[in-house]
Design an enzyme around this catalytic site. Structure first.
Site, PDB file in Angstrom:
ATOM      1  N   THR A   1       0.815  -1.170   0.017  1.00 22.83           N
ATOM      2  CA  THR A   1      -0.035   0.102   0.031  1.00 22.83           C
ATOM      3  C   THR A   1       0.762   1.161   0.233  1.00 22.83           C
ATOM      4  O   THR A   1       1.974   1.309   0.649  1.00 22.83           O
ATOM      5  CB  THR A   1      -1.105   0.043   1.247  1.00 22.83           C
ATOM      6  OG1 THR A   1      -1.530  -1.181   1.209  1.00 22.83           O
ATOM      7  CG2 THR A   1      -1.793   1.006   1.061  1.00 22.83           C
TER       8      THR A   1
ATOM      9  N   GLY B   1      -0.437   0.709   5.520  1.00 23.68           N
ATOM     10  CA  GLY B   1      -0.294  -0.226   6.731  1.00 23.68           C
ATOM     11  C   GLY B   1      -1.487  -1.043   7.200  1.00 23.68           C
ATOM     12  O   GLY B   1      -1.572  -1.508   8.303  1.00 23.68           O
ATOM     13  N   GLY B   2      -2.202  -1.501   6.335  1.00 26.20           N
ATOM     14  CA  GLY B   2      -3.315  -2.619   6.469  1.00 26.20           C
ATOM     15  C   GLY B   2      -4.261  -1.960   7.537  1.00 26.20           C
ATOM     16  O   GLY B   2      -4.530  -0.850   7.659  1.00 26.20           O
TER      17      GLY B   2
ATOM     18  N   SER C   1      -9.261  -0.678   5.047  1.00 26.57           N
ATOM     19  CA  SER C   1      -9.060   0.320   6.109  1.00 26.57           C
ATOM     20  C   SER C   1      -8.400   1.625   5.502  1.00 26.57           C
ATOM     21  O   SER C   1      -7.916   2.450   6.353  1.00 26.57           O
ATOM     22  CB  SER C   1      -7.909  -0.113   6.845  1.00 26.57           C
ATOM     23  OG  SER C   1      -8.280  -1.540   7.775  1.00 26.57           O
TER      24      SER C   1
ATOM     25  N   THR D   1      -3.347   0.239  -3.618  1.00 29.93           N
ATOM     26  CA  THR D   1      -2.680  -0.736  -3.050  1.00 29.93           C
ATOM     27  C   THR D   1      -2.804  -1.849  -4.024  1.00 29.93           C
ATOM     28  O   THR D   1      -3.764  -2.067  -4.661  1.00 29.93           O
ATOM     29  CB  THR D   1      -3.197  -1.180  -1.601  1.00 29.93           C
ATOM     30  OG1 THR D   1      -2.488  -2.388  -0.930  1.00 29.93           O
ATOM     31  CG2 THR D   1      -4.846  -1.601  -1.803  1.00 29.93           C
TER      32      THR D   1
END
Length: 582
Positions: free
Chosen positions: A385, A476-477, A457, A403
């Site tokens: 991402t 960062g997920g 997210s 991403t």
């Protein structure tokens, strides 16, 4: 009045920032009314912050050529798709939060990937009924229909000034001529090598010289350059139909996947209304579902607003924010999904009354145990991402996160195209109640269905007060939300853009029930105090994230950018507005 330091982790920044922070008093706050984007004045120039210097330079070049922030966004996105295959690409998707200064309109361009009809929950289970992680994370079954090419065409044609052949020219040139491999690219390939070298299209790109990419070597992607040229010449038909589409469909079929020409040709971006809420005199504009970020940010800050964080010690500030995160992530798991398929109770989740009810369940000195306490720490999203933030002299804004999901996405490049496919199917709740690669689980609201967009997210965000306008976001997920939260709190504390980008990070996501912290983010005494409250703390996780932000200080008439120092390839730069001719 000097700015109030509210961020619970500001003390552990660099020595220079510590000196800055320690000199600040903590006065009582006088609430200021929130406001929407001001049309009374314009920034004194342009600012671009991205995860790679070549992308930043491409964005600024579009401004110099007479383009606006939206043209710059297309150029930046295209270049990142070439130089950061570890993080994003035209085989993936993204979210673009735009502010159009001329109309005063904010719009959220949803370019999230969608599920093909073949992607039923049963297709991702093994013979024992467990989640087949190989299928959910690797190869064609892990990939959703890409959305990023459609977004680039949509933004250029509807909001930009320059033709696609101009805004995509830097990406085409860099793909054709190559760029130097950097350490993150080399290391990421090494970690995914066994998967990537399964696929002949991937081998043709990354083993073209006979061995894996090495730092300092030049990586050339001529087939990707050709694909980008087709998009520049034919728009969405250069990707979703014709030559490129035929090759992608053939590659998916060759590796056992099941996409149809109709699914690929039928992809469309969605324009959605952003979410808005107020916090401490800031008007925050942020991401709606299928992003979970905006709802979670509003819920966390609404809960935390019941305390004067500035008057709490570090342990109790961290405790309160952790408890707010815990509750927001629980709601994320249960309620959030693609709004085209499920009814998301946004108004309730973002309401102050709902936050007040949750706040009442927080003990000021004791942790609230999360359900089903597992024994492992939350998995990190490594370098997947990417995010960029842009502002131009007309006041147009772009906050964009794109991403391919995990490192190098599915690992599969479609032969003849240079297109590395995503593995976003893992972001669905493929098996209800089973955590995905980031330790996040979900239920029916995020179950896969044909044409449905998986929950994300990614949280591109604007925030504006009477004195400042900022654009921010991060990769960062599942930790994206708390990275952006940290950025909001940093700006609220009066920090500069670069200081905000450097802030240390702490995270909690309901399950696993553990506070994750970067090294040094929490000192030993704070960790001990948190553990005495009943928290589990992992205070030495590797640094994470890559926040990129730009800001306009309306009091001083200055613009600035901040690029995360965790990523040495990133760059933030500004460009003065051209002088008016007399």
């Amino acid at each position: 009045m000097r700015p109030t330091l509210r961020h619970p982790l500001v003390r552990i920044l660099s020595v220079a920032l510590l000196s800055f922070v320690s000199a600040l008093p903590v006065p009582a706050r006088t609430p200021q009314p929130a406001q929407a984007h001001s049309a009374a004045a314009h920034p004194p120039g342009a600012a671009v912050a991205t995860a790679h210097a070549l992308a930043t330079d491409a964005g600024l070049d579009m401004i110099r050529r007479g383009g606006n922030a939206f043209d710059a966004a297309v150029a930046v996105s295209g270049v990142l798709s070439v130089v950061e295959p570890i993080s994003s690409g035209i085989g993936g998707g993204g979210f673009f939060l735009l502010h159009d200064a001329r109309s005063g309109r904010d719009v959220f361009v949803d370019a999230r990937e969608v599920a093909p009809a073949s992607a039923t929950p049963q297709a991702f289970l093994d013979a024992n009924g467990a989640l087949d992680r190989n299928r959910s994370e690797n190869g064609p079954w892990s990939a959703g229909i890409p959305g990023l090419p459609a977004a680039l065409v949509h933004i250029a044609q509807k909001y930009g000034r320059l033709p696609l052949r101009t805004s995509l020219a830097p990406a085409i040139r860099i793909a054709r001529d190559g760029f130097p491999v950097y350490a993150r690219l080399e290391n990421g390939y090494a970690s995914r090598r066994a998967v990537m070298e399964r696929y002949r299209g991937t081998r043709a790109v990354f083993l073209a010289d006979g061995d894996p990419p090495k730092q300092g070597e030049v990586l050339r992607q001529p087939e990707l350059a050709h694909t980008l040229e087709l998009i520049a010449a034919r728009g969405r038909d250069g990707f979703y139909t014709g030559e490129t589409a035929t090759k992608i469909l053939a590659a998916v079929k060759e590796e056992g996947g099941q996409w149809t020409p109709q699914e690929l040709a039928g992809y469309r971006v969605r324009e959605r209304e952003p979410l808005r809420f107020d916090y401490h005199g800031w008007h925050v504009t942020t991401s709606p579902p299928p992003s979970s970020g905006g709802v979670a940010l509003a819920e966390i800050l609404n809960i935390a607003s019941g305390w004067d964080l500035a008057k709490l010690d570090t342990a109790h500030r961290t405790h309160i924010l952790t408890e707010a995160m815990r509750r927001a992530y629980r709601d994320r798991t249960i309620y959030l999904g693609d709004p085209d398929f499920v009814k998301v109770p946004i108004a309730r989740l973002m309401s102050r009354d709902y936050a007040a009810g949750l706040r009442a369940t927080i003990h000021p000195d004791k942790a609230t145990p999360s359900d089903l306490l597992p024994g492992q720490p939350a998995p990190l999203e490594d370098d997947e991402t990417t995010h960029f933030s842009i502002m131009d002299a007309q006041g147009n804004l772009v906050s964009a996160t794109q991403t391919v999901n995990l490192l190098y996405g599915s690992g599969m490049v479609a032969p003849g195209t240079g297109v590395l496919l995503n593995n976003e199917m893992d972001d669905f709740a493929l098996k209800p109640g089973t955590a995905n690669a980031f330790g996040v689980m979900g239920f029916d609201a995020n179950a896969p269905k044909p044409g449905k967009r998986m929950l994300s997210s990614m949280s591109p965000t604007f925030m504006e007060s009477k004195d400042k306008l900022a654009v921010l976001g991060a990769p960062g997920g599942s930790r994206i939300i708390t990275e952006v939260l940290t950025g909001i709190l940093g700006y609220d504390a009066g920090l500069t853009a670069q200081q905000v980008a450097a802030l240390p990070r702490v995270h909690h996501q309901w399950l696993p029930d553990v506070i994750s912290a970067e090294p040094g983010a929490l000192d030993a005494a704070t960790v001990q105090a948190l553990e005495a409250m009943g928290h589990r703390v992992n205070a030495a996780e590797p640094p994470w994230g890559n926040l990129q932000t730009v800001a306009w200080d309306k009091r001083t008439g200055t613009i600035e950018g901040g690029s995360d120092p965790r990523n040495p390839m990133g760059k933030a730069a500004t460009l003065p507005a051209p002088r008016e001719k007399k």
